[in-house]
Scaffold this active site. Structure first.
Site, PDB file in Angstrom:
ATOM      1  N   HIS A  37      55.285  45.971  31.382  1.00  0.00           N
ATOM      2  CA  HIS A  37      55.414  47.383  31.020  1.00  0.00           C
ATOM      3  C   HIS A  37      55.472  47.578  29.506  1.00  0.00           C
ATOM      4  O   HIS A  37      55.965  48.588  29.015  1.00  0.00           O
ATOM      5  CB  HIS A  37      56.623  48.022  31.711  1.00  0.00           C
ATOM      6  CG  HIS A  37      56.461  48.094  33.204  1.00  0.00           C
ATOM      7  ND1 HIS A  37      55.766  49.094  33.828  1.00  0.00           N
ATOM      8  CD2 HIS A  37      56.890  47.260  34.180  1.00  0.00           C
ATOM      9  CE1 HIS A  37      55.775  48.891  35.140  1.00  0.00           C
ATOM     10  NE2 HIS A  37      56.443  47.779  35.377  1.00  0.00           N
ATOM     11  N   GLY A 123      48.527  43.785  46.494  1.00  0.00           N
ATOM     12  CA  GLY A 123      49.896  44.272  46.481  1.00  0.00           C
ATOM     13  C   GLY A 123      50.895  43.226  46.065  1.00  0.00           C
ATOM     14  O   GLY A 123      52.057  43.284  46.461  1.00  0.00           O
ATOM     15  N   ALA A 124      50.461  42.251  45.248  1.00  0.00           N
ATOM     16  CA  ALA A 124      51.331  41.136  44.892  1.00  0.00           C
ATOM     17  C   ALA A 124      51.656  41.075  43.409  1.00  0.00           C
ATOM     18  O   ALA A 124      52.380  40.198  42.969  1.00  0.00           O
ATOM     19  CB  ALA A 124      50.677  39.822  45.316  1.00  0.00           C
ATOM     20  N   SER A 127      47.191  40.965  40.016  1.00  0.00           N
ATOM     21  CA  SER A 127      45.952  41.559  39.522  1.00  0.00           C
ATOM     22  C   SER A 127      44.743  41.348  40.417  1.00  0.00           C
ATOM     23  O   SER A 127      43.660  40.997  39.949  1.00  0.00           O
ATOM     24  CB  SER A 127      45.641  41.038  38.110  1.00  0.00           C
ATOM     25  OG  SER A 127      46.609  41.477  37.216  1.00  0.00           O
ATOM     26  N   SER A 128      44.899  41.616  41.687  1.00  0.00           N
ATOM     27  CA  SER A 128      43.726  41.593  42.566  1.00  0.00           C
ATOM     28  C   SER A 128      42.719  42.657  42.141  1.00  0.00           C
ATOM     29  O   SER A 128      41.504  42.436  42.203  1.00  0.00           O
ATOM     30  CB  SER A 128      44.147  41.808  44.020  1.00  0.00           C
ATOM     31  OG  SER A 128      44.819  43.055  44.182  1.00  0.00           O
ATOM     32  N   GLU A 161      40.056  52.261  35.967  1.00  0.00           N
ATOM     33  CA  GLU A 161      41.293  52.330  36.751  1.00  0.00           C
ATOM     34  C   GLU A 161      42.123  53.544  36.345  1.00  0.00           C
ATOM     35  O   GLU A 161      42.747  54.196  37.179  1.00  0.00           O
ATOM     36  CB  GLU A 161      42.102  51.044  36.601  1.00  0.00           C
ATOM     37  CG  GLU A 161      43.227  50.940  37.597  1.00  0.00           C
ATOM     38  CD  GLU A 161      43.608  49.521  37.968  1.00  0.00           C
ATOM     39  OE1 GLU A 161      44.648  49.359  38.626  1.00  0.00           O
ATOM     40  OE2 GLU A 161      42.878  48.579  37.619  1.00  0.00           O
ATOM     41  N   ASP A 173      46.024  43.370  32.382  1.00  0.00           N
ATOM     42  CA  ASP A 173      45.442  42.704  33.540  1.00  0.00           C
ATOM     43  C   ASP A 173      43.959  42.444  33.352  1.00  0.00           C
ATOM     44  O   ASP A 173      43.447  41.348  33.621  1.00  0.00           O
ATOM     45  CB  ASP A 173      45.654  43.555  34.800  1.00  0.00           C
ATOM     46  CG  ASP A 173      47.118  43.690  35.167  1.00  0.00           C
ATOM     47  OD1 ASP A 173      47.966  43.060  34.507  1.00  0.00           O
ATOM     48  OD2 ASP A 173      47.417  44.448  36.118  1.00  0.00           O
TER      49      ASP A 173
END
Length: 368
Positions: A37, A123-124, A127-128, A161, A173
């Site tokens: 962040h 969702g992990a 950075s998928s 994004e 990412d």
């Protein structure tokens, strides 16, 4: 579903579209060792590219459409290249293709067929989405003979994004996926765009462990944190929290805005100290900084959960030098620093206390 690798995505491509692909590309996921962040606050981050990632095989078509087969979703979708967002997985693909066309100043020369297979869990917080975005851009630039620098690919993916998918993420990412290398941490100054690759030690490992709790960035919590940081910077009177001091943060009214700002300012300091510790081989110091970062994220930024906090504490009680939640938070993965050779023992010892947790990846230095 077939095992996902370069060979399998090419085989599925030929079966799905009736034509052999031109070629295939790969883009890695990432784990952030420290510095979460901070990227959208013009700060410092320290991720490492993983060996898991997104594979895409590609070919051109004459329909003028985007046709994409997802091996993970076991679905094929078709959409015009200029279509709006549909709030599904194809948005990440379509968004970066539209950003690429805008960057080139002309529509893409033809339609595109893509077969996508990813070994990065969704969702992990590894950075998928960035792996998918960068792989898509690599496939498109190769398919159409475009020469676009890796740093620019990262910026196009972030733009997509932000503006197409609707997640106000920073650049970390996408930059890690586009320019990072397994075996080295990527020090990235998000204000100056300076990057350096810092080799990881060979006698220690960073173990990425999924908590078993998935998270969803577009739920609004991530965007809310970004807005709170922007409000803090405005109240202090600085362009971003990158230039804020702890004295200025302390002068803010007590509450969430001050808490968010305190995390960002102290996290930037930790990233710089962690880079120095890595260069000097002081891995005990690196681990301590990781743990401090976790509790800052948990208490000041409130992006951890009770279950993730417990998983971090379990790693520390089992000999990890440091552990922290990684990425956006709200579930997902943690990363723990251990001595080489202790990775499997840590994973085994966590099974009873944390039955939903599972090993995702291990990052260590490359031996000569």
């Amino acid at each position: 579903m077939a095992k996902i690798n370069a060979k399998s995505v090419m085989q599925v491509h030929a079966k799905t579209f009736g034509i052999e692909p031109i070629g295939w590309v790969f883009a890695p996921g990432r784990v952030n060792l420290i510095g979460d962040h901070t990227d959208y606050n013009d700060g410092f981050v320290f991720p490492v590219a993983l060996e898991i990632g997104a594979f895409i095989s590609y070919s051109r078509n004459t329909t003028g459409q985007l046709r994409a087969r997802s091996m993970n979703m076991e679905a094929t979708l078709e959409r015009p290249l200029d279509a709006p967002a549909f709030d599904d997985w194809l948005d990440y693909v379509l968004g970066v293709l539209q950003a690429l066309a805008k960057h080139q100043g002309a529509p893409l020369p033809s339609g595109l067929d893509l077969t996508i297979g990813s070994t990065v869990p969704t969702g992990a917080s590894v950075s998928s989405s960035a792996a998918l975005e960068i792989a898509t851009l690599r496939a498109a630039t190769q398919a159409f003979g475009m020469d676009v620098a890796p740093e620019v690919l990262a910026q196009l993916a972030q733009k997509a994004e932000n503006e197409f998918v609707g997640v106000n993420c920073g650049l970390m990412d996408q930059m890690a996926s586009s320019t990072g290398k397994p075996g080295s941490a990527l020090f990235f100054d998000t204000m100056t765009l300076e990057t350096t690759l810092e080799p990881l030690p060979t006698d220690f490992s960073f173990v990425t462990i999924h908590s078993g709790l998935s998270r969803q960035l577009t739920s609004g919590a991530y965007n809310e944190r970004r807005s709170q940081c922007e409000a803090a910077a405005k109240a202090i009177g600085v362009p971003s929290l990158r230039t804020a001091s702890m004295e200025q943060v302390g002068a803010l009214p007590a509450g969430k805005t001050q808490d968010r700002a305190r995390h960002v300012v102290t996290e930037n300091e930790r990233v710089l100290k962690a880079r120095d510790a890595l260069r000097e081989g002081k891995m005990d110091d690196f681990g301590r900084l990781m743990t401090e970062s976790h509790w800052s994220l948990s208490r000041d930024f409130q992006t951890s959960t009770r279950e993730v906090d417990a998983l971090v504490e379990s790693c520390l009680s089992r000999g990890a030098l440091g552990a922290r939640i990684t990425g956006a938070g709200f579930g997902g993965c943690i990363v723990a620093l251990v001595k080489s050779g202790e990775e499997a023992a840590l994973a085994r010892s966590l099974r009873l206390a944390h039955p939903t947790a599972w090993h995702v990846a291990t990052s260590t230095g490359l031996k000569d």
